[in-house]
Design an enzyme around this catalytic site. Sequence first.
Site, short mmCIF file in Angstrom:
data_model
loop_
_atom_site.label_atom_id
_atom_site.label_comp_id
_atom_site.label_asym_id
_atom_site.label_seq_id
_atom_site.Cartn_x
_atom_site.Cartn_y
_atom_site.Cartn_z
N ALA A 92 1.33 -25.85 -63.28
CA ALA A 92 -0.02 -26.20 -64.74
C ALA A 92 1.33 -25.64 -66.06
CB ALA A 92 -0.80 -26.10 -63.94
N GLU A 138 2.57 -27.46 -55.22
CA GLU A 138 1.22 -27.51 -54.99
C GLU A 138 1.32 -29.40 -55.40
OE1 GLU A 138 -0.91 -25.32 -57.72
OE2 GLU A 138 -1.90 -24.25 -55.77
N GLY A 192 1.58 -25.50 -59.39
CA GLY A 192 0.99 -26.52 -59.92
C GLY A 192 2.20 -27.83 -59.36
N GLU A 228 1.91 -17.98 -59.30
CA GLU A 228 0.86 -17.83 -60.20
C GLU A 228 0.63 -15.93 -60.46
OE1 GLU A 228 0.83 -20.06 -57.94
OE2 GLU A 228 1.07 -21.83 -59.11
C1 HXC Z 1 4.32 -24.87 -69.88
C2 HXC Z 1 6.76 -24.58 -69.22
C3 HXC Z 1 5.80 -24.90 -68.19
C4 HXC Z 1 5.14 -24.81 -67.69
C5 HXC Z 1 8.46 -24.27 -68.70
N1 HXC Z 1 7.82 -24.59 -69.59
N2 HXC Z 1 7.22 -24.62 -67.65
N3 HXC Z 1 5.62 -24.51 -70.37
N4 HXC Z 1 3.88 -24.68 -68.48
N5 HXC Z 1 4.63 -23.89 -66.30
C6 HXC Z 1 8.18 -25.05 -70.91
C7 HXC Z 1 8.59 -23.41 -71.44
O1 HXC Z 1 8.19 -22.32 -71.89
C8 HXC Z 1 10.29 -23.62 -72.74
O2 HXC Z 1 9.60 -24.61 -73.94
C9 HXC Z 1 10.52 -25.11 -71.12
O3 HXC Z 1 9.00 -25.25 -70.80
C10 HXC Z 1 11.87 -25.01 -71.00
O4 HXC Z 1 11.78 -23.48 -69.87
P1 HXC Z 1 12.34 -22.39 -70.47
O5 HXC Z 1 11.88 -21.23 -69.48
O6 HXC Z 1 13.09 -21.94 -71.35
O7 HXC Z 1 13.80 -22.89 -68.95
P2 HXC Z 1 14.26 -21.71 -68.08
O8 HXC Z 1 14.69 -20.00 -68.82
O9 HXC Z 1 15.48 -22.60 -68.00
O10 HXC Z 1 13.40 -21.30 -67.05
C11 HXC Z 1 12.65 -22.59 -66.24
C12 HXC Z 1 11.85 -21.84 -65.08
C13 HXC Z 1 10.78 -21.47 -66.26
C14 HXC Z 1 12.36 -20.98 -64.26
C15 HXC Z 1 11.29 -22.41 -64.67
O11 HXC Z 1 10.30 -22.03 -67.24
C16 HXC Z 1 9.57 -20.67 -65.82
O12 HXC Z 1 9.23 -19.42 -65.48
N6 HXC Z 1 8.42 -21.43 -66.08
C17 HXC Z 1 6.75 -20.86 -65.32
C18 HXC Z 1 7.00 -21.33 -63.99
C19 HXC Z 1 5.65 -21.29 -63.10
O13 HXC Z 1 5.17 -19.89 -63.62
N7 HXC Z 1 5.29 -22.00 -62.97
C20 HXC Z 1 3.39 -21.89 -62.66
C21 HXC Z 1 2.73 -22.11 -63.39
S1 HXC Z 1 0.59 -21.26 -62.86
P3 HXC Z 1 10.02 -23.80 -75.07
O14 HXC Z 1 9.32 -24.79 -76.03
O15 HXC Z 1 10.14 -22.50 -75.24
O16 HXC Z 1 11.72 -24.88 -75.33
C22 HXC Z 1 0.07 -23.31 -62.02
C23 HXC Z 1 -0.82 -22.82 -61.53
C24 HXC Z 1 -1.87 -24.31 -60.90
O17 HXC Z 1 0.94 -23.74 -62.04
C25 HXC Z 1 -3.03 -24.15 -60.67
C26 HXC Z 1 -4.16 -24.45 -61.97
C27 HXC Z 1 -4.96 -24.77 -61.01
#
Ligand code: HXC
Length: 260
Positions: free
Chosen positions: A66, A114, A111, A134
């Site tokens: 998400a 999911e 997400g 998360e």
């Molecule tokens: C918003 C995101 C994102 C996310 C990546 N990006 N994941 N933006 N939400 N979930 C964006 C980054 O901010 C970045 O933007 C660009 O995508 C590239 O990501 P990087 O981090 O620079 O890439 P990398 O170093 O290769 O790392 C990849 C990654 C990392 C390991 C996947 O991006 C990461 O950990 N992302 C978050 C993963 C996560 O925690 N997902 C769960 C979210 S909570 P910029 O602008 O800097 O280029 C969730 C809750 C669900 O899902 C339920 C809701 C009700």
Amino acid sequence: MEYANLLLEKNDSVAILTVNRPKALNALNSDTLSELSSALDAVIQDSAIKAVVLTGSGGKAFVAGADISQMKDFNSLQGRRFAQLGHAVFRKIELMPQPVIAAINGFALGGGCELAMACDIRIAAENAKFGQPEVTLGLTAGFGGTQRLPRLVGTGIASELLFTGDIIDAQEAYRIGLVNKVYTSEALLEEALKLARRIADRAPAAVQLSKSAIQRGINLDLDSAQAYEAEVFGLTFSTQDQTEGCSAFLEKRKPVFEGR
Ligand code: HXC
């Protein structure tokens, strides 16, 4: 129909839905979820589509979760509403008639994992990564992960993944039964399409009723689920494809299903 964050293509009887926000690794914000809901409605209404492949654009991610930038300043009510939006869209995938295959071509986190779990079948590229990170953000899974992950892999493994936020690779996802098969990145989409076409070649009502029996039955006790299965089985005898399928077998020829 044009979408800002989604591509919907048709390849014969198969629809390919691609989450298309590659700059944010296809993260799901509310707009993307709403578009996904509309695209699913379009697929549901198109009876020529017999199976769906769902994937992510950009080659690096299926869906990286998400959208964290949207969620960061949520209050409790906004958080709950966002979870409910995801629940409704993902449930639509489970309850729509056509089978949906997730072709997981990179990160499937939070997400994204999911979303993949709401699909009927998951296949992955060898570079795919899975997890429910998360808790590393101070959140819980909220698009069904606390419910679908234990159903798919058991409570022990699900609890470990949900409590640690650990990320696993495609081989580990295969080992725990989270994905059915692992392919090279280059082969993944073609393999997903092959599988979708194989499904699309079968008697459509029989496939759709099988999906319904699985999706409805899994949440019922065994006796109620079997009663539903019997009803579904009976319904197949009201289709011409049943007559064709059984006749073709007895006449030692290939069936020609017309979707009736
Ligand atoms: C918003 C995101 C994102 C996310 C990546 N990006 N994941 N933006 N939400 N979930 C964006 C980054 O901010 C970045 O933007 C660009 O995508 C590239 O990501 P990087 O981090 O620079 O890439 P990398 O170093 O290769 O790392 C990849 C990654 C990392 C390991 C996947 O991006 C990461 O950990 N992302 C978050 C993963 C996560 O925690 N997902 C769960 C979210 S909570 P910029 O602008 O800097 O280029 C969730 C809750 C669900 O899902 C339920 C809701 C009700």
